[in-house]
Design a protein around this motif. Structure first.
Motif, PDB file in Angstrom:
ATOM      1  N   GLY A  56       2.033   9.699   7.986  1.00  0.00           N
ATOM      2  CA  GLY A  56       2.926   9.520   9.159  1.00  0.00           C
ATOM      3  C   GLY A  56       3.575   8.099   8.879  1.00  0.00           C
ATOM      4  N   TYR A  57       3.200   7.442   7.704  1.00  0.00           N
ATOM      5  CA  TYR A  57       3.379   6.143   7.394  1.00  0.00           C
ATOM      6  C   TYR A  57       4.997   6.171   6.895  1.00  0.00           C
ATOM      7  CZ  TYR A  57      -1.082   4.378   8.192  1.00  0.00           C
ATOM      8  OH  TYR A  57      -2.509   3.997   8.785  1.00  0.00           O
ATOM      9  N   GLU A  58       5.810   5.264   7.287  1.00  0.00           N
ATOM     10  CA  GLU A  58       6.893   4.928   6.415  1.00  0.00           C
ATOM     11  C   GLU A  58       6.859   4.007   5.243  1.00  0.00           C
ATOM     12  OE1 GLU A  58      11.723   2.958   7.154  1.00  0.00           O
ATOM     13  OE2 GLU A  58      10.098   3.192   8.906  1.00  0.00           O
ATOM     14  N   ILE A  59       7.294   4.422   4.099  1.00  0.00           N
ATOM     15  CA  ILE A  59       7.079   3.805   2.968  1.00  0.00           C
ATOM     16  C   ILE A  59       8.120   3.118   2.261  1.00  0.00           C
ATOM     17  CG2 ILE A  59       5.951   3.782   0.335  1.00  0.00           C
ATOM     18  CD1 ILE A  59       4.223   4.295   2.997  1.00  0.00           C
TER      19      ILE A  59
ATOM     20  N   ALA B  81       9.355  -7.775  -4.095  1.00  0.00           N
ATOM     21  CA  ALA B  81       8.479  -7.737  -2.769  1.00  0.00           C
ATOM     22  C   ALA B  81       8.573  -8.768  -1.772  1.00  0.00           C
ATOM     23  CB  ALA B  81       6.869  -7.820  -3.197  1.00  0.00           C
ATOM     24  N   ILE B  82       8.811 -10.028  -2.283  1.00  0.00           N
ATOM     25  CA  ILE B  82       9.312 -10.801  -1.381  1.00  0.00           C
ATOM     26  C   ILE B  82      10.312 -10.526  -0.717  1.00  0.00           C
ATOM     27  CG2 ILE B  82       9.753 -13.381  -1.082  1.00  0.00           C
ATOM     28  CD1 ILE B  82       7.751 -14.000  -3.546  1.00  0.00           C
ATOM     29  N   ARG B  83      11.288 -10.022  -1.345  1.00  0.00           N
ATOM     30  CA  ARG B  83      12.712  -9.969  -0.873  1.00  0.00           C
ATOM     31  C   ARG B  83      12.514  -8.669   0.302  1.00  0.00           C
ATOM     32  NH1 ARG B  83      16.404  -5.963  -1.485  1.00  0.00           N
ATOM     33  NH2 ARG B  83      15.528  -5.358  -3.357  1.00  0.00           N
ATOM     34  N   LEU B  84      11.692  -7.506  -0.160  1.00  0.00           N
ATOM     35  CA  LEU B  84      11.692  -6.466   0.848  1.00  0.00           C
ATOM     36  C   LEU B  84      10.914  -6.854   2.122  1.00  0.00           C
ATOM     37  CD1 LEU B  84      11.566  -3.735  -1.530  1.00  0.00           C
ATOM     38  CD2 LEU B  84      13.207  -4.003  -0.015  1.00  0.00           C
ATOM     39  N   ALA B  85       9.957  -7.725   1.839  1.00  0.00           N
ATOM     40  CA  ALA B  85       8.979  -8.294   3.026  1.00  0.00           C
ATOM     41  C   ALA B  85       9.656  -9.048   4.094  1.00  0.00           C
ATOM     42  CB  ALA B  85       7.900  -9.255   2.533  1.00  0.00           C
ATOM     43  N   ALA B  86      10.813  -9.779   3.729  1.00  0.00           N
ATOM     44  CA  ALA B  86      11.697 -10.239   4.585  1.00  0.00           C
ATOM     45  C   ALA B  86      12.825  -9.691   5.248  1.00  0.00           C
ATOM     46  CB  ALA B  86      12.502 -11.658   3.952  1.00  0.00           C
ATOM     47  N   SER B  87      13.235  -8.540   4.316  1.00  0.00           N
ATOM     48  CA  SER B  87      14.582  -8.013   4.831  1.00  0.00           C
ATOM     49  C   SER B  87      13.976  -6.466   5.680  1.00  0.00           C
ATOM     50  CB  SER B  87      15.377  -7.313   3.757  1.00  0.00           C
ATOM     51  OG  SER B  87      14.663  -6.643   2.590  1.00  0.00           O
ATOM     52  N   THR B  88      12.696  -5.884   5.369  1.00  0.00           N
ATOM     53  CA  THR B  88      12.473  -4.581   5.953  1.00  0.00           C
ATOM     54  C   THR B  88      11.400  -4.906   7.124  1.00  0.00           C
ATOM     55  OG1 THR B  88      10.582  -4.160   4.376  1.00  0.00           O
ATOM     56  CG2 THR B  88      13.132  -3.493   3.675  1.00  0.00           C
ATOM     57  N   HIS B  89      10.936  -6.061   7.182  1.00  0.00           N
ATOM     58  CA  HIS B  89       9.856  -6.230   8.301  1.00  0.00           C
ATOM     59  C   HIS B  89       8.790  -5.196   8.091  1.00  0.00           C
ATOM     60  CE1 HIS B  89      12.764  -9.443   9.574  1.00  0.00           C
ATOM     61  NE2 HIS B  89      13.828  -8.462   9.704  1.00  0.00           N
ATOM     62  N   PRO B  90       8.200  -5.019   7.425  1.00  0.00           N
ATOM     63  CA  PRO B  90       6.957  -4.050   7.422  1.00  0.00           C
ATOM     64  C   PRO B  90       5.910  -4.595   8.238  1.00  0.00           C
ATOM     65  CG  PRO B  90       6.567  -5.534   5.241  1.00  0.00           C
ATOM     66  CD  PRO B  90       8.053  -5.728   5.940  1.00  0.00           C
ATOM     67  N   ASP B  91       5.109  -3.606   8.834  1.00  0.00           N
ATOM     68  CA  ASP B  91       3.971  -3.729   9.533  1.00  0.00           C
ATOM     69  C   ASP B  91       2.803  -4.106   8.594  1.00  0.00           C
ATOM     70  OD1 ASP B  91       4.902  -2.789  12.358  1.00  0.00           O
ATOM     71  OD2 ASP B  91       5.415  -1.053  11.064  1.00  0.00           O
ATOM     72  N   ILE B  92       2.749  -3.532   7.447  1.00  0.00           N
ATOM     73  CA  ILE B  92       1.490  -4.043   6.417  1.00  0.00           C
ATOM     74  C   ILE B  92       2.192  -4.052   5.298  1.00  0.00           C
ATOM     75  CG2 ILE B  92      -0.586  -3.410   5.567  1.00  0.00           C
ATOM     76  CD1 ILE B  92      -1.369  -1.733   7.972  1.00  0.00           C
ATOM     77  N   VAL B  93       1.640  -5.148   4.533  1.00  0.00           N
ATOM     78  CA  VAL B  93       2.086  -5.329   3.121  1.00  0.00           C
ATOM     79  C   VAL B  93       0.827  -4.881   2.188  1.00  0.00           C
ATOM     80  CG1 VAL B  93       2.835  -6.915   1.160  1.00  0.00           C
ATOM     81  CG2 VAL B  93       3.860  -7.027   3.473  1.00  0.00           C
ATOM     82  N   MET B  94       1.036  -3.954   1.304  1.00  0.00           N
ATOM     83  CA  MET B  94      -0.085  -3.548   0.288  1.00  0.00           C
ATOM     84  C   MET B  94       0.347  -4.093  -1.148  1.00  0.00           C
ATOM     85  SD  MET B  94      -1.445   0.226  -0.543  1.00  0.00           S
ATOM     86  CE  MET B  94      -1.230   0.897   1.071  1.00  0.00           C
ATOM     87  N   LEU B  95      -0.554  -4.562  -1.746  1.00  0.00           N
ATOM     88  CA  LEU B  95       0.230  -5.196  -2.914  1.00  0.00           C
ATOM     89  C   LEU B  95      -0.912  -5.283  -4.082  1.00  0.00           C
ATOM     90  CD1 LEU B  95      -0.349  -8.514  -3.756  1.00  0.00           C
ATOM     91  CD2 LEU B  95       0.728  -8.385  -1.685  1.00  0.00           C
ATOM     92  N   ASP B  96      -0.628  -5.108  -5.666  1.00  0.00           N
ATOM     93  CA  ASP B  96      -1.269  -5.450  -6.448  1.00  0.00           C
ATOM     94  C   ASP B  96      -1.120  -6.766  -6.856  1.00  0.00           C
ATOM     95  OD1 ASP B  96      -2.745  -5.012  -8.726  1.00  0.00           O
ATOM     96  OD2 ASP B  96      -1.163  -4.157  -9.801  1.00  0.00           O
ATOM     97  N   LEU B  97      -2.050  -7.312  -7.535  1.00  0.00           N
ATOM     98  CA  LEU B  97      -2.152  -8.766  -8.186  1.00  0.00           C
ATOM     99  C   LEU B  97      -1.428  -8.950  -9.299  1.00  0.00           C
ATOM    100  CD1 LEU B  97      -5.626  -9.926  -7.173  1.00  0.00           C
ATOM    101  CD2 LEU B  97      -3.447 -10.245  -5.642  1.00  0.00           C
ATOM    102  N   GLY B  98      -1.565  -8.038 -10.428  1.00  0.00           N
ATOM    103  CA  GLY B  98      -1.147  -8.063 -11.590  1.00  0.00           C
ATOM    104  C   GLY B  98       0.566  -7.602 -11.590  1.00  0.00           C
ATOM    105  N   MET B  99       1.554  -8.064 -11.160  1.00  0.00           N
ATOM    106  CA  MET B  99       2.878  -7.543 -11.340  1.00  0.00           C
ATOM    107  C   MET B  99       3.787  -8.348 -12.142  1.00  0.00           C
ATOM    108  SD  MET B  99       3.574  -6.439  -7.311  1.00  0.00           S
ATOM    109  CE  MET B  99       3.408  -7.840  -6.585  1.00  0.00           C
TER     110      MET B  99
END
Length: 225
Positions: free
Chosen positions: A24-27, A36-54
């Protein structure tokens, strides 16, 4: 809930997308740090899940950038298993850390726990004061599209004021941010830095309308409506 998944491994992204959508999550997905930074600002996620080595920008730098304007829960999912990596990510602002390979049941449980804590204070990523734009994600100030050069100390003061936009930031809070303790003797350096910021950002530095002094208490940044 909307989850931003930031990972440069397409197989992991595909597996996470299928698994999380099935419950049921929207991804939303990002393949590198800047995206990742751009989408975090523009899509307003409820949770950010990220890898370190990008690519392009390390995950820890992404965490710091997002924390410049948002308290959204951040879950690190990384192959880095060393305690130093975990400490660095958590100190940068991550809320939780899961190592690869991970059990789906555990991952879902951690997401549910973070989801129950979501809804922290979040402000816009870009503030406007006069002719200037303060971009908290990019850690930059632009005037007419041109970058305004700030010293690291000037930026740290401005960032703290911008994150608290409209609210008082005490001298003690600013001193703690700059030098690690509110007990540092203020010999006028703070007032000098504030004056420098006004000179660079205010339309009329002699009569500031955005970086305001609260007599005997501290400073307040007021952005344009």
């Amino acid at each position: 809930m909307r989850i931003l998944v930031a990972d440069d491994d397409p197989q992991i992204v595909r597996a996470l997308r299928l698994t999380l959508q099935s419950v049921g999550y929207e991804i939303v997905t990002a393949a590198d740090g800047p995206e990742a930074i751009r989408l975090a600002a523009s899509t307003h996620p409820d949770i950010v899940m990220l890898d370190l080595g990008m690519p392009a920008l390390d995950g820890v730098d992404v965490i710091r950038a997002v924390r410049g304007w948002s308290d959204v829960p951040i879950l690190v999912v990384s192959g880095r298993t060393g305690s130093a990596d975990k400490v660095e990510a958590l100190d940068a602002g991550a809320d939780d850390y899961v190592t690869k390979p991970f059990a789906i049941d555990e991952l879902l449980a951690r997401l549910r726990a973070l989801g129950r804590r979501r809804g922290g204070i979040e402000s816009v990523a870009v503030l406007r004061i006069g002719e200037c734009e303060i971009d908290l994600a990019a850690k930059a100030v632009l005037r007419g599209g041109e970058r305004v050069r700030l010293t690291p100390t000037e930026w740290r003061i401005l960032e703290q004021l911008a994150r608290a936009e409209g609210r008082l930031v005490t001298r003690a809070e600013l001193l703690t941010e700059l030098w690690g303790t509110a007990e540092v003797r203020d010999t006028g350096y703070l007032r000098i830095y504030i004056a420098q910021l006004r000179k660079k950002l205010e339309p009329d530095p002699a009569s500031p309308t955005h970086i305001l002094t609260e007599a005997g208490m501290g400073y307040r940044l007021v952005a344009d409506a």
